[in-house]
Design an enzyme around this catalytic site. Sequence first.
Site, PDB file in Angstrom:
ATOM      1  N   GLY A   1      32.376  73.603  51.492  1.00  0.00           N
ATOM      2  CA  GLY A   1      30.923  73.484  51.700  1.00  0.00           C
ATOM      3  C   GLY A   1      30.271  72.785  50.517  1.00  0.00           C
ATOM      4  O   GLY A   1      30.675  72.985  49.378  1.00  0.00           O
TER       5      GLY A   1
ATOM      6  N   ARG B   1      36.532  70.423  55.241  1.00  0.00           N
ATOM      7  CA  ARG B   1      37.299  71.647  54.969  1.00  0.00           C
ATOM      8  C   ARG B   1      38.783  71.428  55.325  1.00  0.00           C
ATOM      9  O   ARG B   1      39.448  72.320  55.847  1.00  0.00           O
ATOM     10  CB  ARG B   1      36.702  72.827  55.738  1.00  0.00           C
ATOM     11  CG  ARG B   1      35.336  73.271  55.205  1.00  0.00           C
ATOM     12  CD  ARG B   1      34.936  74.619  55.753  1.00  0.00           C
ATOM     13  NE  ARG B   1      33.610  75.046  55.329  1.00  0.00           N
ATOM     14  CZ  ARG B   1      33.363  75.681  54.188  1.00  0.00           C
ATOM     15  NH1 ARG B   1      34.349  75.969  53.369  1.00  0.00           N
ATOM     16  NH2 ARG B   1      32.134  76.033  53.877  1.00  0.00           N
TER      17      ARG B   1
ATOM     18  N   ASP C   1      37.329  78.508  46.399  1.00  0.00           N
ATOM     19  CA  ASP C   1      38.657  79.134  46.347  1.00  0.00           C
ATOM     20  C   ASP C   1      39.679  78.395  47.205  1.00  0.00           C
ATOM     21  O   ASP C   1      40.841  78.261  46.804  1.00  0.00           O
ATOM     22  CB  ASP C   1      38.574  80.615  46.745  1.00  0.00           C
ATOM     23  CG  ASP C   1      37.954  80.819  48.111  1.00  0.00           C
ATOM     24  OD1 ASP C   1      37.048  80.055  48.486  1.00  0.00           O
ATOM     25  OD2 ASP C   1      38.377  81.754  48.815  1.00  0.00           O
TER      26      ASP C   1
ATOM     27  N   THR D   1      30.626  76.803  44.299  1.00  0.00           N
ATOM     28  CA  THR D   1      30.203  77.492  45.527  1.00  0.00           C
ATOM     29  C   THR D   1      28.803  78.037  45.301  1.00  0.00           C
ATOM     30  O   THR D   1      28.511  78.563  44.220  1.00  0.00           O
ATOM     31  CB  THR D   1      31.127  78.670  45.923  1.00  0.00           C
ATOM     32  OG1 THR D   1      30.462  79.450  46.919  1.00  0.00           O
ATOM     33  CG2 THR D   1      31.495  79.574  44.777  1.00  0.00           C
TER      34      THR D   1
ATOM     35  N   ASP E   1      27.886  80.574  46.721  1.00  0.00           N
ATOM     36  CA  ASP E   1      28.054  82.031  46.819  1.00  0.00           C
ATOM     37  C   ASP E   1      28.306  82.695  45.460  1.00  0.00           C
ATOM     38  O   ASP E   1      28.168  83.912  45.338  1.00  0.00           O
ATOM     39  CB  ASP E   1      29.226  82.369  47.750  1.00  0.00           C
ATOM     40  CG  ASP E   1      28.924  82.068  49.207  1.00  0.00           C
ATOM     41  OD1 ASP E   1      27.802  81.608  49.496  1.00  0.00           O
ATOM     42  OD2 ASP E   1      29.809  82.281  50.059  1.00  0.00           O
TER      43      ASP E   1
ATOM     44  N   ASP F   1      31.001  83.379  43.888  1.00  0.00           N
ATOM     45  CA  ASP F   1      31.966  84.480  43.981  1.00  0.00           C
ATOM     46  C   ASP F   1      33.356  84.127  43.450  1.00  0.00           C
ATOM     47  O   ASP F   1      34.321  84.807  43.772  1.00  0.00           O
ATOM     48  CB  ASP F   1      32.065  84.964  45.439  1.00  0.00           C
ATOM     49  CG  ASP F   1      32.519  83.863  46.400  1.00  0.00           C
ATOM     50  OD1 ASP F   1      32.746  82.727  45.940  1.00  0.00           O
ATOM     51  OD2 ASP F   1      32.659  84.138  47.605  1.00  0.00           O
TER      52      ASP F   1
ATOM     53  N   ARG G   1       4.569  93.292  60.467  1.00  0.00           N
ATOM     54  CA  ARG G   1       5.885  93.283  61.120  1.00  0.00           C
ATOM     55  C   ARG G   1       6.977  93.646  60.122  1.00  0.00           C
ATOM     56  O   ARG G   1       6.762  93.585  58.911  1.00  0.00           O
ATOM     57  CB  ARG G   1       6.202  91.868  61.616  1.00  0.00           C
ATOM     58  CG  ARG G   1       5.421  91.456  62.819  1.00  0.00           C
ATOM     59  CD  ARG G   1       5.623  89.979  63.096  1.00  0.00           C
ATOM     60  NE  ARG G   1       4.966  89.600  64.331  1.00  0.00           N
ATOM     61  CZ  ARG G   1       4.623  88.359  64.635  1.00  0.00           C
ATOM     62  NH1 ARG G   1       4.844  87.378  63.792  1.00  0.00           N
ATOM     63  NH2 ARG G   1       4.045  88.094  65.777  1.00  0.00           N
TER      64      ARG G   1
ATOM     65  N   ARG H   1      29.387  85.204  51.901  1.00  0.00           N
ATOM     66  CA  ARG H   1      30.470  85.649  52.776  1.00  0.00           C
ATOM     67  C   ARG H   1      31.094  86.957  52.288  1.00  0.00           C
ATOM     68  O   ARG H   1      31.077  87.955  52.995  1.00  0.00           O
ATOM     69  CB  ARG H   1      31.563  84.596  52.678  1.00  0.00           C
ATOM     70  CG  ARG H   1      32.080  84.059  53.924  1.00  0.00           C
ATOM     71  CD  ARG H   1      33.087  83.002  53.518  1.00  0.00           C
ATOM     72  NE  ARG H   1      32.692  81.706  54.019  1.00  0.00           N
ATOM     73  CZ  ARG H   1      33.158  81.196  55.137  1.00  0.00           C
ATOM     74  NH1 ARG H   1      34.033  81.860  55.838  1.00  0.00           N
ATOM     75  NH2 ARG H   1      32.775  80.012  55.535  1.00  0.00           N
TER      76      ARG H   1
HETATM   77  O1  F6P Z   1      31.109  79.215  50.950  1.00  0.00           O
HETATM   78  C1  F6P Z   1      29.793  78.826  50.889  1.00  0.00           C
HETATM   79  C2  F6P Z   1      29.122  78.972  52.213  1.00  0.00           C
HETATM   80  O2  F6P Z   1      27.847  78.438  52.062  1.00  0.00           O
HETATM   81  C3  F6P Z   1      29.071  80.416  52.758  1.00  0.00           C
HETATM   82  O3  F6P Z   1      28.039  81.179  52.250  1.00  0.00           O
HETATM   83  C4  F6P Z   1      28.952  80.178  54.233  1.00  0.00           C
HETATM   84  O4  F6P Z   1      29.463  81.266  54.971  1.00  0.00           O
HETATM   85  C5  F6P Z   1      29.783  78.970  54.441  1.00  0.00           C
HETATM   86  O5  F6P Z   1      29.777  78.245  53.236  1.00  0.00           O
HETATM   87  C6  F6P Z   1      29.308  78.096  55.581  1.00  0.00           C
HETATM   88  O6  F6P Z   1      30.111  76.981  55.660  1.00  0.00           O
HETATM   89  P1  F6P Z   1      29.988  75.866  56.774  1.00  0.00           P
HETATM   90  O7  F6P Z   1      28.754  75.088  56.479  1.00  0.00           O
HETATM   91  O8  F6P Z   1      31.213  75.028  56.642  1.00  0.00           O
HETATM   92  O9  F6P Z   1      29.907  76.566  58.097  1.00  0.00           O
END
Ligand code: F6P
Length: 351
Positions: free
Chosen positions: A10, A71, A102, A124, A126, A128, A161, A170
């Site tokens: 990503g 990917r 990763d 990333t 994320d 992580d 609301r 993830r």
């Molecule tokens: O790993 C980074 C991330 O942005 C995650 O948070 C998310 O689940 C994933 O990539 C989404 O990837 P894609 O755009 O390939 O569906």
Amino acid sequence: MRIGILTGGGDAPGLNAVIRGFVIRALQLGHEPVGIRHGWRGLLDRETVPLTVQDVDDVHRTGGTLLRTTRTNPVKDEATKRKALDGYKALKLDALVAVGGDDTLGACAKLAKDGVNAVGVPKTIDNDLQGTDVTFGYDTAVNIATEALDRLHTTAESHERCLVVEIMGRHAGWITWAAGIAGGAHVVLLPEEPFDVEEVAEVVRRRDAEGFGYTLVAVSEGAVPTDTTGFVTQTDKKDEFGNVRLGGIGDRLAKRLEELTKKETRSVVLGHLQRGGAPSAFDRVLGTRMGIAAAEAVDRRDFGKMVSLRGTRVQTVPLTEAAKGYRVVPKEEVESLRRMWAPPRARLPPG
Ligand code: F6P
């Protein structure tokens, strides 16, 4: 040396800053940088572009990746790995810099074992990855999610609301954790700890009883309710690394909350908005520093390593570090955040 550079997985704001830092420093050190397009697919298909100073001029200010990304898994089987190693030779590369998460770095470590002179750069949104304290892209994503929460406050309050906001993450809830705090979400739900929907409903009811009339819930896409097993996914399809496509927990939670509280509850998915657009100043700086460090690591033949931020210093660590499981939000931070949305009595220290 003729040094290839690719971006995989990503995208993340700051990738272009890495490419620019790497190209400028590699050229200064007397090397020839070569762009490999579309991640590992470009190594398999031998798809390259020259990279000059002109090509990277000012790109650190833009999001995405000028090399494009996929990917593609270059080590998904023996035949594909062979093709990747052949591509490396055919392109006459002396070294390869792989910028990714990763999956990309794991593949890079495997190719390094088979003779590729590899250097990794962790990436990333994320945040992580093991082996580094922070990844570029994370800061930008947190700022986008925080701004979204800020905006959602006013509309949620006006209409009285409950709004559930689904945020990327993830395996680790770093973005939700930081944006949840900064953006003042009243409930923050992370993949690190399964959550009880009834407990969330109780916060919504309590806030109504206290006269606030509205509630913002921030939930990571990878968060899981205690009465469910496994992630909420959009499809059963998996990518070449076996990753499922997450999404839907926000909507599902909103429906459950509305049933339980009888209060109008809507959901918003931030999705790829968090990955797009210009990087923050922090990510431009970190990306640039990592690109420069990657070029210098290749120059001193420090192969089989990835560049990493430790405290305030950029250094190298073994590539295999990134594959040592996910770096999640520590338990004490999860608990401290939880106390913020607990009933007032529970917020007081014992005694
Ligand atoms: O790993 C980074 C991330 O942005 C995650 O948070 C998310 O689940 C994933 O990539 C989404 O990837 P894609 O755009 O390939 O569906």
